[in-house]
Design a protein around this motif. Structure first.
Motif, PDB file in Angstrom:
ATOM      1  N   THR A  94      16.939 -23.488  22.259  1.00  0.00           N
ATOM      2  CA  THR A  94      15.536 -23.833  22.457  1.00  0.00           C
ATOM      3  C   THR A  94      15.409 -25.266  22.962  1.00  0.00           C
ATOM      4  O   THR A  94      15.920 -26.205  22.345  1.00  0.00           O
ATOM      5  N   ALA A  95      14.750 -25.430  24.110  1.00  0.00           N
ATOM      6  CA  ALA A  95      14.614 -26.741  24.739  1.00  0.00           C
ATOM      7  C   ALA A  95      13.768 -26.596  25.997  1.00  0.00           C
ATOM      8  O   ALA A  95      13.476 -25.483  26.440  1.00  0.00           O
ATOM      9  N   VAL A  96      13.391 -27.740  26.548  1.00  0.00           N
ATOM     10  CA  VAL A  96      12.863 -27.766  27.910  1.00  0.00           C
ATOM     11  C   VAL A  96      14.062 -27.879  28.847  1.00  0.00           C
ATOM     12  O   VAL A  96      14.916 -28.755  28.660  1.00  0.00           O
ATOM     13  N   TYR A  97      14.111 -26.986  29.819  1.00  0.00           N
ATOM     14  CA  TYR A  97      15.212 -26.962  30.771  1.00  0.00           C
ATOM     15  C   TYR A  97      14.752 -27.547  32.104  1.00  0.00           C
ATOM     16  O   TYR A  97      13.694 -27.181  32.628  1.00  0.00           O
ATOM     17  N   TYR A  98      15.590 -28.436  32.632  1.00  0.00           N
ATOM     18  CA  TYR A  98      15.294 -29.123  33.881  1.00  0.00           C
ATOM     19  C   TYR A  98      16.398 -28.848  34.894  1.00  0.00           C
ATOM     20  O   TYR A  98      17.582 -28.846  34.538  1.00  0.00           O
ATOM     21  N   CYS A  99      16.030 -28.669  36.150  1.00  0.00           N
ATOM     22  CA  CYS A  99      17.053 -28.718  37.185  1.00  0.00           C
ATOM     23  C   CYS A  99      17.009 -30.105  37.819  1.00  0.00           C
ATOM     24  O   CYS A  99      15.964 -30.772  37.812  1.00  0.00           O
ATOM     25  N   ALA A 100      18.143 -30.505  38.349  1.00  0.00           N
ATOM     26  CA  ALA A 100      18.299 -31.845  38.878  1.00  0.00           C
ATOM     27  C   ALA A 100      19.258 -31.808  40.054  1.00  0.00           C
ATOM     28  O   ALA A 100      20.118 -30.926  40.128  1.00  0.00           O
ATOM     29  N   ALA A 101      19.117 -32.775  40.935  1.00  0.00           N
ATOM     30  CA  ALA A 101      19.934 -32.806  42.147  1.00  0.00           C
ATOM     31  C   ALA A 101      20.537 -34.178  42.354  1.00  0.00           C
ATOM     32  O   ALA A 101      19.882 -35.208  42.136  1.00  0.00           O
ATOM     33  N   GLY A 102      21.793 -34.176  42.803  1.00  0.00           N
ATOM     34  CA  GLY A 102      22.467 -35.414  43.115  1.00  0.00           C
ATOM     35  C   GLY A 102      23.498 -35.188  44.200  1.00  0.00           C
ATOM     36  O   GLY A 102      24.105 -34.112  44.267  1.00  0.00           O
ATOM     37  N   ARG A 103      23.732 -36.190  45.011  1.00  0.00           N
ATOM     38  CA  ARG A 103      24.664 -36.050  46.123  1.00  0.00           C
ATOM     39  C   ARG A 103      26.030 -36.681  45.868  1.00  0.00           C
ATOM     40  O   ARG A 103      26.955 -36.503  46.649  1.00  0.00           O
ATOM     41  N   TRP A 104      26.160 -37.420  44.765  1.00  0.00           N
ATOM     42  CA  TRP A 104      27.452 -38.050  44.466  1.00  0.00           C
ATOM     43  C   TRP A 104      28.509 -36.964  44.337  1.00  0.00           C
ATOM     44  O   TRP A 104      28.308 -35.982  43.637  1.00  0.00           O
ATOM     45  N   PRO A 105      29.679 -37.144  44.997  1.00  0.00           N
ATOM     46  CA  PRO A 105      30.703 -36.082  44.966  1.00  0.00           C
ATOM     47  C   PRO A 105      31.134 -35.655  43.566  1.00  0.00           C
ATOM     48  O   PRO A 105      31.453 -34.489  43.346  1.00  0.00           O
ATOM     49  N   ASP A 106      31.153 -36.602  42.638  1.00  0.00           N
ATOM     50  CA  ASP A 106      31.571 -36.274  41.267  1.00  0.00           C
ATOM     51  C   ASP A 106      30.382 -36.015  40.347  1.00  0.00           C
ATOM     52  O   ASP A 106      30.507 -36.120  39.125  1.00  0.00           O
ATOM     53  N   TYR A 107      29.259 -35.654  40.928  1.00  0.00           N
ATOM     54  CA  TYR A 107      28.039 -35.463  40.129  1.00  0.00           C
ATOM     55  C   TYR A 107      28.273 -34.511  38.967  1.00  0.00           C
ATOM     56  O   TYR A 107      27.852 -34.769  37.842  1.00  0.00           O
ATOM     57  N   CYS A 108      28.945 -33.403  39.221  1.00  0.00           N
ATOM     58  CA  CYS A 108      29.104 -32.397  38.169  1.00  0.00           C
ATOM     59  C   CYS A 108      30.098 -32.816  37.091  1.00  0.00           C
ATOM     60  O   CYS A 108      30.187 -32.154  36.062  1.00  0.00           O
ATOM     61  N   SER A 109      30.857 -33.873  37.319  1.00  0.00           N
ATOM     62  CA  SER A 109      31.769 -34.351  36.283  1.00  0.00           C
ATOM     63  C   SER A 109      31.000 -35.048  35.169  1.00  0.00           C
ATOM     64  O   SER A 109      31.340 -34.900  33.995  1.00  0.00           O
ATOM     65  N   GLY A 110      30.006 -35.814  35.541  1.00  0.00           N
ATOM     66  CA  GLY A 110      29.266 -36.581  34.554  1.00  0.00           C
ATOM     67  C   GLY A 110      27.773 -36.347  34.569  1.00  0.00           C
ATOM     68  O   GLY A 110      27.040 -37.020  33.859  1.00  0.00           O
ATOM     69  N   TYR A 111      27.336 -35.383  35.357  1.00  0.00           N
ATOM     70  CA  TYR A 111      25.907 -35.080  35.481  1.00  0.00           C
ATOM     71  C   TYR A 111      25.098 -36.328  35.839  1.00  0.00           C
ATOM     72  O   TYR A 111      23.983 -36.529  35.368  1.00  0.00           O
ATOM     73  N   ALA A 112      25.662 -37.134  36.715  1.00  0.00           N
ATOM     74  CA  ALA A 112      25.006 -38.367  37.144  1.00  0.00           C
ATOM     75  C   ALA A 112      25.651 -38.865  38.440  1.00  0.00           C
ATOM     76  O   ALA A 112      26.807 -38.518  38.706  1.00  0.00           O
ATOM     77  N   PRO A 113      24.984 -39.650  39.253  1.00  0.00           N
ATOM     78  CA  PRO A 113      23.578 -40.022  39.108  1.00  0.00           C
ATOM     79  C   PRO A 113      22.646 -38.948  39.665  1.00  0.00           C
ATOM     80  O   PRO A 113      22.933 -38.355  40.697  1.00  0.00           O
ATOM     81  N   THR A 114      21.550 -38.717  38.967  1.00  0.00           N
ATOM     82  CA  THR A 114      20.554 -37.760  39.411  1.00  0.00           C
ATOM     83  C   THR A 114      19.528 -38.453  40.293  1.00  0.00           C
ATOM     84  O   THR A 114      19.001 -39.495  39.940  1.00  0.00           O
ATOM     85  N   GLU A 115      19.276 -37.846  41.446  1.00  0.00           N
ATOM     86  CA  GLU A 115      18.314 -38.405  42.385  1.00  0.00           C
ATOM     87  C   GLU A 115      16.945 -37.745  42.268  1.00  0.00           C
ATOM     88  O   GLU A 115      15.923 -38.379  42.546  1.00  0.00           O
ATOM     89  N   TYR A 116      16.931 -36.471  41.900  1.00  0.00           N
ATOM     90  CA  TYR A 116      15.681 -35.729  41.825  1.00  0.00           C
ATOM     91  C   TYR A 116      15.676 -34.863  40.567  1.00  0.00           C
ATOM     92  O   TYR A 116      16.695 -34.269  40.216  1.00  0.00           O
ATOM     93  N   TRP A 117      14.495 -34.800  39.952  1.00  0.00           N
ATOM     94  CA  TRP A 117      14.293 -33.974  38.759  1.00  0.00           C
ATOM     95  C   TRP A 117      13.149 -33.008  38.995  1.00  0.00           C
ATOM     96  O   TRP A 117      12.187 -33.322  39.694  1.00  0.00           O
ATOM     97  N   GLY A 118      13.263 -31.855  38.368  1.00  0.00           N
ATOM     98  CA  GLY A 118      12.113 -30.982  38.260  1.00  0.00           C
ATOM     99  C   GLY A 118      11.294 -31.371  37.040  1.00  0.00           C
ATOM    100  O   GLY A 118      11.654 -32.300  36.303  1.00  0.00           O
ATOM    101  N   GLN A 119      10.216 -30.665  36.825  1.00  0.00           N
ATOM    102  CA  GLN A 119       9.304 -30.989  35.720  1.00  0.00           C
ATOM    103  C   GLN A 119       9.615 -30.207  34.458  1.00  0.00           C
ATOM    104  O   GLN A 119       9.032 -30.492  33.410  1.00  0.00           O
TER     105      GLN A 119
END
Length: 127
Positions: A94-119
């Protein structure tokens, strides 16, 4: 300006399933296929944390241990969509789920940096 829009949340019983969708805002011209896309969740009183991610370059996926075997992330670049299929849901999901986007090649390793968020979209698992 919102670039990402989540949908598909709701109330589900323990053991049930939901599919969350992440789309570009209408008219934004945002192309999800150019980005690594992560799904995050934030429960009340807790920090937001990444739970799953998919690379833009090769489609490789990543899951945190608590959702492995239950959640599946996928993308449909032709439809400009990313999905999170969640099964065998638990009250702890149970939580609020957000999608997020980032272009850094290692984005999925650390889930950062995020450039765009959904609501966000609310997922509640309860009997």
């Amino acid at each position: 300006q919102v670039q990402l829009v989540e949908s598909g949340g709701g109330l589900v019983q323990p053991g049930g399933s939901l599919r969350l969708s992440c789309a570009a805002s209408p008219g934004s011209g945002f192309t999800l296929g150019y980005f690594n896309i992560g799904w995050f969740r934030q429960a009340p009183g807790k920090e937001r944390k990444g739970v799953s991610c998919i690379n833009s370059s090769d489609g490789m996926t990543h899951y945190v241990d608590s959702v492995k075997g239950r959640f599946t992330i996928s993308r449909d670049n032709a439809k400009n969509m990313v999905y999170l299929h969640m099964s065998n849901l638990r009250p702890a999901d149970t939580a609020v789920y957000y999608c997020a986007a980032g272009r850094w090649p290692d984005y999925c390793s650390g889930y950062a940096p995020t450039e765009y968020w959904g609501q966000g979209t609310q997922v509640t698992v309860s009997s």
